[in-house]
Write an enzyme that holds these catalytic residues in place. Structure first.
Site, short mmCIF file in Angstrom:
data_model
loop_
_atom_site.label_atom_id
_atom_site.label_comp_id
_atom_site.label_asym_id
_atom_site.label_seq_id
_atom_site.Cartn_x
_atom_site.Cartn_y
_atom_site.Cartn_z
N HIS A 298 0.83 -1.21 0.00
CA HIS A 298 0.00 0.00 0.00
C HIS A 298 0.86 1.26 0.00
CE1 HIS A 298 0.57 1.06 4.35
NE2 HIS A 298 0.75 -0.25 4.48
N CYS B 284 2.57 -4.83 7.14
CA CYS B 284 2.30 -4.67 5.72
C CYS B 284 3.47 -3.97 5.03
CB CYS B 284 1.00 -3.91 5.50
SG CYS B 284 -0.47 -4.90 5.88
#
Length: 476
Positions: free
Chosen positions: A363, A382
């Site tokens: 992301h 992440c």
């Protein structure tokens, strides 16, 4: 000399795998001209097995014991299959070493391969085909053998005289220290020369000290020298572990894929078998490590919302009040804290949705400054991508959905753009890379994950030099 850290331009090289036949192809194929017959051992094949096992240092397996004196067929079969398995799939099982490991692995039929090799009377050819065949594996092998042959160097290249080097001092060790700081990316190649401990060098040392949980005072003492120095034994162990990690991987990975080296915090985008893009990423900090996953991107998400995980909600936001939530565009929804789309969203302006059971994905991020840091293990697990919008644009063009992507972005709302085909992603962990001359570069081990692999290969524990970064924000 074997160096310890590479430049970003070469980080994708180690993640390459050879093309051509897979190990399973080679194991099940019958040798040319083979005739049906019993798969029995001969003096020739027994000798070939002994020779291969005696030469196992070429694969960094010389710290493991194999029984080369076995005589009966059952014992020979057992040793041959054990050694073949170490070459074809690794001597260790990453799914047992790590809580999470889902990167695709080879699955050769070794029993059939051994039987065919015995019938053909050529065990050497079969065994030689099992390990990775690419140039990087061969370079690692050559580097390991070179280190094994040469006399063991002292513990460190930079002498520890017992006296710390303080800012402003002059010391004959400074040029060697500068060289190592350049290798470690804390200094640029045009750093000051000479024996003076200049301010730019002091600042580089302070940054390194902060990354490793030391007092960032710029004084080069025992602890700082321990980071800058690495023994030949440490290098050999790291290279053997690197070969083992390559043996875990399928021999012919998808030609179009995204590889993320967690240890180096770098992303490499492969398109039709060629590297077309590399960029920095931010990965999980040592207490919230990014797992080693094989998981495809199946859609792009424009203007994503972020539902805060319970763990972050309890640890990071429990003491925050309503004013904090409003300031960060967060609100309660069905018992969860949800951050709405916008420039403050922790996912930034694009999310690369991946299919896995661990809520791990790539992301964007509003915390752009993190990409300028040397140690980028600073997220909650992440993977944050540098210039994620540019990367999303690249993928959308390559996959033929750029118009849909532009329309999705213009909505200002969370909008999904499904890719016509999934793009495989491999989250890998490699601490050895190569410089532009093909020399191996041994990185420090940010998670300490090489320890368990080295132990499985029979090596003694290495230096426990772990980064201590601390998450910089509440993002995933």
């Amino acid at each position: 000399m074997y160096k310890r850290l590479g430049t970003p331009l070469v980080l994708g090289m180690l993640l390459a795998a050879c093309s051509g036949q897979t190990a399973s192809d080679q194991n099940t194929a019958s040798p040319a001209g083979e005739t049906a017959g019993p798969a029995t051992w001969s003096d020739r094949t027994k000798s070939q097995l002994r020779q291969a096992i005696d030469a196992r240092a070429a694969h960094g397996l010389d710290q493991m014991a194999f029984n080369v004196s076995a005589s009966d067929d059952n014992a020979l079969n057992e040793q041959a299959l054990r050694f073949a398995g170490a070459l074809a799939r690794g001597a260790s099982d990453p799914t047992k070493l790590y809580e999470v490991y889902t990167v695709p692995r080879p699955s050769p039929d070794l029993k059939a391969g051994l039987a065919n090799a015995l019938r053909a009377g050529d065990l050497t050819k079969w065994l030689d085909s099992l390990a990775p065949q690419d140039g990087n594996y061969k370079r690692l092998s050559a580097a390991y053998l070179k280190l094994k042959r040469q006399p063991q160097a002292p513990e460190g290249q930079i002498a520890d005289s017992g006296e710390a080097i303080k800012p402003g001092a002059s010391d004959p060790r400074i040029p060697a220290i500068v060289r190592e700081l350049v290798i470690l990316d804390y200094l640029t190649p045009d750093a000051a020369q000479g024996n003076g401990y200049a301010p730019a060098i002091v600042e580089a040392v302070r940054r390194m000290q902060a990354d490793y949980g030391m007092k960032p005072d710029g004084i080069i003492g025992d602890e700082a020298l321990a980071i800058l120095n690495m023994s030949d034994a440490d290098r050999m162990r790291a290279i053997a572990v690197a070969m083992e990690r390559l043996r875990w991987l399928e021999r012919t990975p998808p030609a179009t894929r995204i590889d993320v080296n967690i240890a180096a915090a770098r992303l490499t985008y492969w398109r039709d078998g060629k590297i077309v893009d590399t960029r920095r990423v931010v990965v999980g900090e040592p207490d919230t490590e990014t797992p080693q996953l094989g998981s495809p991107i199946f859609r792009l998400v424009a203007n994503p919302t972020w539902t805060v995980p319970r763990s972050i909600q309890k640890k990071e936001l429990a003491q925050k009040g309503a004013a904090y939530l409003r300031a960060n565009n967060m609100e309660w929804k069905d018992g969860w804290i949800v951050q709405q789309p916008g420039p403050k969203n922790s996912l930034g302006l694009v999310k690369f949705d991946m299919q896995n059971d661990h809520a791990i994905y790539l992301h964007d991020t509003p915390a752009k400054a993190l990409f300028a840091m040397v140690q980028r293990q600073r997220s909650h697990g992440c993977v944050r991508v540098e210039d994620a919008l540019g990367f999303a644009e690249m993928l959308a063009k390559d996959e033929g959905v750029v118009d849909e992507w532009h329309r999705a972005r213009e909505t200002g709302k969370e909008t999904f753009v499904k890719l016509p085909r999934e793009i495989p992603v491999r989250l890998l962990y490699q601490t050895v890379l190569f410089d532009k001359d093909g020399e191996p570069i041994v990185r420090n081990d940010p998670y300490g994950w090489d320890d368990r692999v080295g132990s499985a290969l029979g090596f003694k524990a290495g230096k426990a030099l772990r980064v201590q970064t601390g998450a910089a924000d509440v993002g995933p």
